[in-house]
Design a protein around this motif. Structure first.
Motif, PDB file in Angstrom:
ATOM      1  N   LEU A 173       0.822  -1.206   0.000  1.00 33.56           N
ATOM      2  CA  LEU A 173       0.000   0.000   0.000  1.00 33.56           C
ATOM      3  C   LEU A 173       0.857   1.258   0.000  1.00 33.56           C
ATOM      4  CD1 LEU A 173      -2.735  -1.117   2.543  1.00 33.56           C
ATOM      5  CD2 LEU A 173      -3.043  -0.766   0.084  1.00 33.56           C
ATOM      6  N   GLU A 174       1.953   1.228   0.746  1.00 32.83           N
ATOM      7  CA  GLU A 174       2.858   2.383   0.758  1.00 32.83           C
ATOM      8  C   GLU A 174       3.475   2.616  -0.616  1.00 32.83           C
ATOM      9  OE1 GLU A 174       5.493   1.376   4.053  1.00 32.83           O
ATOM     10  OE2 GLU A 174       4.656   3.084   5.166  1.00 32.83           O
ATOM     11  N   ARG A 175       3.860   1.539  -1.292  1.00 31.52           N
ATOM     12  CA  ARG A 175       4.420   1.675  -2.645  1.00 31.52           C
ATOM     13  C   ARG A 175       3.387   2.239  -3.608  1.00 31.52           C
ATOM     14  NH1 ARG A 175       7.040  -3.328  -1.693  1.00 31.52           N
ATOM     15  NH2 ARG A 175       5.344  -4.390  -2.760  1.00 31.52           N
ATOM     16  N   MET A 176       2.168   1.709  -3.525  1.00 31.77           N
ATOM     17  CA  MET A 176       1.094   2.198  -4.397  1.00 31.77           C
ATOM     18  C   MET A 176       0.849   3.682  -4.152  1.00 31.77           C
ATOM     19  SD  MET A 176      -1.604  -0.948  -4.094  1.00 31.77           S
ATOM     20  CE  MET A 176      -2.829  -0.230  -5.177  1.00 31.77           C
TER      21      MET A 176
ATOM     22  N   VAL B 289      -1.545   6.657   2.038  1.00 32.19           N
ATOM     23  CA  VAL B 289      -1.996   5.272   2.200  1.00 32.19           C
ATOM     24  C   VAL B 289      -3.483   5.269   2.526  1.00 32.19           C
ATOM     25  CG1 VAL B 289      -1.789   3.178   3.617  1.00 32.19           C
ATOM     26  CG2 VAL B 289       0.273   4.381   2.864  1.00 32.19           C
ATOM     27  N   ALA B 290      -3.930   6.232   3.324  1.00 30.92           N
ATOM     28  CA  ALA B 290      -5.356   6.322   3.666  1.00 30.92           C
ATOM     29  C   ALA B 290      -6.199   6.492   2.407  1.00 30.92           C
ATOM     30  CB  ALA B 290      -5.597   7.481   4.630  1.00 30.92           C
ATOM     31  N   TRP B 291      -5.726   7.306   1.464  1.00 29.13           N
ATOM     32  CA  TRP B 291      -6.461   7.523   0.218  1.00 29.13           C
ATOM     33  C   TRP B 291      -6.580   6.209  -0.556  1.00 29.13           C
ATOM     34  CZ3 TRP B 291      -6.105   6.732  -4.925  1.00 29.13           C
ATOM     35  CH2 TRP B 291      -7.014   7.391  -5.735  1.00 29.13           C
TER      36      TRP B 291
ATOM     37  N   ILE C  16      -6.521   3.154   0.624  1.00 32.75           N
ATOM     38  CA  ILE C  16      -7.431   2.263   1.341  1.00 32.75           C
ATOM     39  C   ILE C  16      -8.887   2.707   1.127  1.00 32.75           C
ATOM     40  CG2 ILE C  16      -8.160   1.498   3.646  1.00 32.75           C
ATOM     41  CD1 ILE C  16      -5.139   1.554   4.401  1.00 32.75           C
ATOM     42  N   ARG C  17      -9.161   4.030   1.213  1.00 34.68           N
ATOM     43  CA  ARG C  17     -10.524   4.525   0.966  1.00 34.68           C
ATOM     44  C   ARG C  17     -10.977   4.187  -0.450  1.00 34.68           C
ATOM     45  NH1 ARG C  17      -8.860   8.889   4.043  1.00 34.68           N
ATOM     46  NH2 ARG C  17      -8.174  10.004   2.194  1.00 34.68           N
ATOM     47  N   ASP C  18     -10.099   4.395  -1.423  1.00 36.49           N
ATOM     48  CA  ASP C  18     -10.422   4.105  -2.819  1.00 36.49           C
ATOM     49  C   ASP C  18     -10.751   2.621  -2.992  1.00 36.49           C
ATOM     50  OD1 ASP C  18     -10.551   4.986  -5.645  1.00 36.49           O
ATOM     51  OD2 ASP C  18      -8.776   3.720  -5.898  1.00 36.49           O
ATOM     52  N   ALA C  19      -9.934   1.763  -2.392  1.00 33.91           N
ATOM     53  CA  ALA C  19     -10.164   0.314  -2.485  1.00 33.91           C
ATOM     54  C   ALA C  19     -11.479  -0.075  -1.813  1.00 33.91           C
ATOM     55  CB  ALA C  19      -8.993  -0.441  -1.861  1.00 33.91           C
ATOM     56  N   ALA C  20     -11.758   0.518  -0.660  1.00 35.83           N
ATOM     57  CA  ALA C  20     -12.997   0.204   0.064  1.00 35.83           C
ATOM     58  C   ALA C  20     -14.226   0.631  -0.746  1.00 35.83           C
ATOM     59  CB  ALA C  20     -12.998   0.872   1.436  1.00 35.83           C
ATOM     60  N   GLU C  21     -14.166   1.820  -1.340  1.00 33.93           N
ATOM     61  CA  GLU C  21     -15.291   2.296  -2.152  1.00 33.93           C
ATOM     62  C   GLU C  21     -15.529   1.385  -3.357  1.00 33.93           C
ATOM     63  OE1 GLU C  21     -14.437   6.378  -3.071  1.00 33.93           O
ATOM     64  OE2 GLU C  21     -14.781   7.009  -1.007  1.00 33.93           O
ATOM     65  N   LYS C  22     -14.450   0.954  -4.001  1.00 36.02           N
ATOM     66  CA  LYS C  22     -14.581   0.055  -5.156  1.00 36.02           C
ATOM     67  C   LYS C  22     -15.143  -1.302  -4.720  1.00 36.02           C
ATOM     68  CE  LYS C  22     -11.100   2.260  -7.988  1.00 36.02           C
ATOM     69  NZ  LYS C  22      -9.728   2.269  -8.455  1.00 36.02           N
ATOM     70  N   TYR C  23     -14.683  -1.803  -3.595  1.00 32.08           N
ATOM     71  CA  TYR C  23     -15.165  -3.087  -3.078  1.00 32.08           C
ATOM     72  C   TYR C  23     -16.658  -3.028  -2.803  1.00 32.08           C
ATOM     73  CZ  TYR C  23     -15.772  -7.147  -0.078  1.00 32.08           C
ATOM     74  OH  TYR C  23     -16.221  -8.318   0.470  1.00 32.08           O
ATOM     75  N   VAL C  24     -17.088  -1.973  -2.121  1.00 29.26           N
ATOM     76  CA  VAL C  24     -18.514  -1.836  -1.786  1.00 29.26           C
ATOM     77  C   VAL C  24     -19.347  -1.723  -3.057  1.00 29.26           C
ATOM     78  CG1 VAL C  24     -20.233  -0.317  -0.717  1.00 29.26           C
ATOM     79  CG2 VAL C  24     -18.136  -0.907   0.523  1.00 29.26           C
ATOM     80  N   SER C  25     -18.898  -0.929  -4.027  1.00 28.08           N
ATOM     81  CA  SER C  25     -19.688  -0.766  -5.249  1.00 28.08           C
ATOM     82  C   SER C  25     -19.760  -2.064  -6.053  1.00 28.08           C
ATOM     83  CB  SER C  25     -19.143   0.368  -6.110  1.00 28.08           C
ATOM     84  OG  SER C  25     -17.887   0.049  -6.644  1.00 28.08           O
ATOM     85  N   GLU C  26     -18.739  -2.915  -5.960  1.00 30.30           N
ATOM     86  CA  GLU C  26     -18.767  -4.215  -6.650  1.00 30.30           C
ATOM     87  C   GLU C  26     -19.634  -5.224  -5.910  1.00 30.30           C
ATOM     88  OE1 GLU C  26     -14.722  -5.493  -7.087  1.00 30.30           O
ATOM     89  OE2 GLU C  26     -14.234  -3.862  -8.473  1.00 30.30           O
ATOM     90  N   GLN C  27     -19.589  -5.206  -4.595  1.00 31.25           N
ATOM     91  CA  GLN C  27     -20.324  -6.185  -3.790  1.00 31.25           C
ATOM     92  C   GLN C  27     -21.805  -5.839  -3.647  1.00 31.25           C
ATOM     93  OE1 GLN C  27     -18.994  -9.150  -2.592  1.00 31.25           O
ATOM     94  NE2 GLN C  27     -17.335  -8.507  -3.941  1.00 31.25           N
ATOM     95  N   TRP C  28     -22.102  -4.542  -3.568  1.00 26.09           N
ATOM     96  CA  TRP C  28     -23.471  -4.084  -3.392  1.00 26.09           C
ATOM     97  C   TRP C  28     -23.786  -2.975  -4.390  1.00 26.09           C
ATOM     98  CZ3 TRP C  28     -20.792  -5.004   1.353  1.00 26.09           C
ATOM     99  CH2 TRP C  28     -21.258  -6.114   2.049  1.00 26.09           C
TER     100      TRP C  28
END
Length: 67
Positions: free
Chosen positions: A32-35, A43-45, A47-59
């Motif tokens: 995550l630090e490298r990304m 890193v927070a950004w 993680i937030r981006d990944a969480a938003e994408k995960y939620v939109s894919e799952q629900w």
């Protein structure tokens, strides 16, 4: 000290965040630090981006309800 204007108070209320804490493996955190470094974001950004994408894919219906 001056009181914040109503428009700035309203803007702050609209963009409130909830702070949370997670434990990550050292390997995942390093990735995550490298990304984040490559994208020039925090890193927070990432993680937030990944969480938003995960939620939109799952629900996907949840995203439609918000629109």
């Amino acid at each position: 000290m001056s009181k914040p204007s109503k428009s700035s108070q309203k803007q702050q209320e609209t963009h409130k965040s909830v702070r949370t804490s997670v434990s990550l493996s050292p390997e995942l955190h390093e990735t995550l630090e490298r990304m984040a470094k490559e994208k020039k974001v925090s890193v927070a950004w990432v993680i937030r981006d990944a969480a938003e994408k995960y939620v939109s894919e799952q629900w996907p219906l949840l995203q439609q309800e918000r629109a």
